[in-house]
Design an enzyme around this catalytic site. Structure first.
Site, PDB file in Angstrom:
ATOM      1  N   LYS A  93       3.740   8.115  60.870  1.00  0.00           N
ATOM      2  CA  LYS A  93       3.661   6.890  61.660  1.00  0.00           C
ATOM      3  C   LYS A  93       2.190   6.509  61.817  1.00  0.00           C
ATOM      4  O   LYS A  93       1.360   7.354  62.188  1.00  0.00           O
ATOM      5  CB  LYS A  93       4.270   7.191  63.038  1.00  0.00           C
ATOM      6  CG  LYS A  93       4.959   6.040  63.709  1.00  0.00           C
ATOM      7  CD  LYS A  93       5.718   6.586  64.930  1.00  0.00           C
ATOM      8  CE  LYS A  93       6.292   5.510  65.776  1.00  0.00           C
ATOM      9  NZ  LYS A  93       6.840   6.039  67.040  1.00  0.00           N
TER      10      LYS A  93
HETATM   11  O1  G3P Z   1       8.256   5.276  69.978  1.00  0.00           O
HETATM   12  C1  G3P Z   1       7.858   4.003  70.279  1.00  0.00           C
HETATM   13  C2  G3P Z   1       8.642   3.280  71.347  1.00  0.00           C
HETATM   14  O2  G3P Z   1      10.012   3.435  71.184  1.00  0.00           O
HETATM   15  C3  G3P Z   1       8.095   3.410  72.726  1.00  0.00           C
HETATM   16  O3  G3P Z   1       8.978   2.949  73.716  1.00  0.00           O
HETATM   17  O4  G3P Z   1       9.694   2.778  76.071  1.00  0.00           O
HETATM   18  O5  G3P Z   1       7.395   3.653  75.532  1.00  0.00           O
HETATM   19  O6  G3P Z   1       7.947   1.241  75.247  1.00  0.00           O
HETATM   20  P1  G3P Z   1       8.461   2.643  75.221  1.00  0.00           P
END
Ligand code: G3P
Length: 219
Positions: free
Chosen positions: A83
Site C-alpha cells: 500500500k
Molecule cells: O484503511 C484505510 C481506511 O479504511 C481507514 O478508515 O475509519 O480510519 O477512516 P478510517
C-alpha cells in the site's frame, strides 16, 4: 463484491475468516499501531490466515525508501499487496512495484483526478476513503460513483475500486449498487450486515412452533 477486513487484529481476522466472507485484508500504520505487534510478524501471520490480498503500507515518503520498504513487504508472502499513499513519490513507487509483478493498493484517494493517476500508475487497487469525506460534509459515495464511471469508460483499466473508510452497512450497500469491486470493512460492519430484527423475530417464531411438534431432524 469482494469483502476485505480493515484490521490487524489476528483474533478478529481468524474469527471472521471462518465465516467464508473474507476475500482479503487491509491494514494501515494506525491499525498496526493499535495491534501493538511487530509489523513484519503480524503481516506474515495475517497472510497465513487469508488467501487473498493483504495490504501492508509503506511508511516512508520518498520514492527510494518507499521502494525499498515495498520490496521488503512484498517479500513477506506471495499475497502481500503493498500500500502506498497517493503522492507523486507513492505513484512513482507504484509503477515500479507493479512492473515487478507486485500488487499495489494506492491509498488516501479523495478525488476522481487522483484515481485516474492511480490507474495510470498500474495500481491493482485504489482506495477512496468514503467515511472521511462524509466527515467533512461532502458525499463520499459520489466519489465512488465518479471513479466507477471513469474506470468503466476505459476497459483497459484493471485497477479495482476498493471502498475504504467504511463506517456502516449502508456504505457497503451503496458501494455495491455502484458496482465497486471491493469494500474493506471494519469487523463490526461485517457483523452488523447480518443483523435484522425481523430475522431474529421470525426465527424465534419458527423455533417455538417446531418445539411444539416434539420432532428432531437428527432423530
Ligand atoms: O484503511 C484505510 C481506511 O479504511 C481507514 O478508515 O475509519 O480510519 O477512516 P478510517
Amino acid at each position: 463484491m469482494k469483502f476485505f477486513i480493515d484490521s490487524a487484529d489476528l483474533k478478529e481476522l481468524k474469527d471472521l475468516a471462518s465465516t467464508g466472507m473474507v476475500d482479503g485484508v487491509t491494514t494501515n500504520p494506525s491499525l498496526i499501531a493499535k495491534s501493538g505487534r511487530d509489523m513484519i510478524e503480524v503481516i506474515g501471520e495475517i497472510c497465513a490466515i487469508v488467501d487473498g490480498p493483504v495490504s501492508a503500507e509503506v511508511t516512508a515518503t520518498d520514492h527510494a525508501t518507499m521502494l525499498a520498504e515495498g520490496r521488503k513487504l512484498a517479500g513477506i508472502a506471495r499475497n502481500v499487496a503493498v500500500k502506498v499513499p497517493l503522492t507523486p513519490d507513492g505513484l512513482k513507487t507504484c509503477r515500479v512495484l507493479a512492473d515487478e509483478g507486485t500488487q499495489v493498493n494506492v491509498t488516501l484517494c479523495f478525488s476522481p483526478a487522483q484515481a485516474i493517476l492511480a490507474a495510470k500508475a498500474g495500481a491493482a487497487f485504489v482506495s477512496p476513503f468514503v467515511g472521511r469525506l462524509d466527515d467533512i460534509g461532502t458525499d463520499g459515495m459520489q466519489l465512488i460513483a465518479d471513479i466507477v464511471e471513469i474506470y468503466d469508460a476505459y476497459p483497459a483499466i484493471r485497477t479495482e475500486v476498493l471502498v475504504a473508510s467504511v463506517r456502516h452497512p449502508i456504505h457497503v450497500v451503496a458501494a455495491a449498487k455502484l458496482g465497486a469491486h471491493v469494500a474493506t470493512l471494519p469487523p463490526n460492519v461485517l457483523r452488523q450486515m447480518y443483523q435484522h430484527p425481523l430475522t431474529d423475530k421470525g426465527l424465534a417464531a419458527f423455533l417455538a412452533d417446531w418445539q411444539k411438534t416434539g420432532q428432531s431432524i437428527l432423530g
